[in-house]
Design an enzyme around this catalytic site. Sequence first.
Site, short mmCIF file in Angstrom:
data_model
loop_
_atom_site.label_atom_id
_atom_site.label_comp_id
_atom_site.label_asym_id
_atom_site.label_seq_id
_atom_site.Cartn_x
_atom_site.Cartn_y
_atom_site.Cartn_z
N ASP A 9 55.98 14.85 22.82
CA ASP A 9 55.46 16.23 22.89
C ASP A 9 55.62 16.78 24.32
OD1 ASP A 9 53.51 14.47 23.94
OD2 ASP A 9 51.82 15.71 23.27
N HIS A 242 51.62 8.16 32.17
CA HIS A 242 51.29 7.52 30.88
C HIS A 242 52.53 7.13 30.06
CE1 HIS A 242 47.10 8.80 31.30
NE2 HIS A 242 47.50 10.03 31.53
#
Length: 317
Positions: A9, A242
């Site tokens: 995303d 991340h």
Amino acid sequence: MHKVIYDTDPGVDDAMALLFLHRHPEIDLIGITTIFGNASIETTTRNALFLKQEWNIAAPVAKGANVTIDPSRHERPWPTFVHGDNGLGNMPGVPDKIDLPVDPRPAHRFIIETVRANPGEVTLVAVGRMTNLALALQEDPEIAGLVKAVVIMGGNFYVPGNVSPVAEANIHGDPEAADIVMTAPWKVVVIGLDVTAITTMSRSYMRDMAEKGDKAVKQLDELSQFYIDFYKHAVEDGMMVHDSCAAVYVVAPELFTTITGGVRVVCGGIADGQTVIKPDGRRFPPGDWDGLPSQIVATGIESDKVLSLIRETLLRA
Ligand code: BDR
Ligand code: CA
């Protein structure tokens, strides 16, 4: 060679992981599937196409889900304060529309057909909500036995969450989908906040890479500035990388320490989106973790070596 489908995303940290997957010599990036989360599905798909065009990535882009697997869940506003209004840290010059074709299949069908065409060979690296993966499993449960591994960025086990005291954003964004993915009979590696929140890249480390790197690395530096500013509350002049941690696991699992066990996701209530492992070997009375596949959960990471590998890989132009 690791054949990878990247479910993403984009997203600032997603963009860095994309460049890592594109540039690592042992990774063959065979598809990019998009998911809503850091921004709407239109925006994350546009961003995937933009980065594909800018960075000359051959892999096709397939557009994914725009609602949670349980459509009755309420959507919250997009996290524009993290990834900017355009999902790429408000980087200027991102056109509204990219003149590149999108794969005609929805993301979950792209995943099914690509896995079936490459049995036992595909690693799914999923760094957004797990909706596309759950839809693929629902439509064709047999793919669980045909996928090599699923490496996800999501969850938190022995540390707090980042969108609630107990939940991480990718899991909290679609807990039912994540529970389907964690409990399916395939190998899932969970790279959560336990390891990603301590893997931080400083602004100066990023800037130094940009000075030595090509246009793509300079763009990464540019689009990371807003995200670094957001992290002021938690990181000293830097950002958590991340999604790159999940990408790194594919080629360097030895940089992580892991435990194994059945994993469930809490769906509803004050702990909505919490990930909970029943570690193998621990005995409890009969319960909701019985008979589940044993998944791999990262609890430790050699952050400096992970950052060095990211650097070395991004600088391979
Ligand atoms: C995850 O949420 C998103 O904001 C990031 O891209 C990452 O995948 C971190 O919780
Ligand atoms: Ca992401």
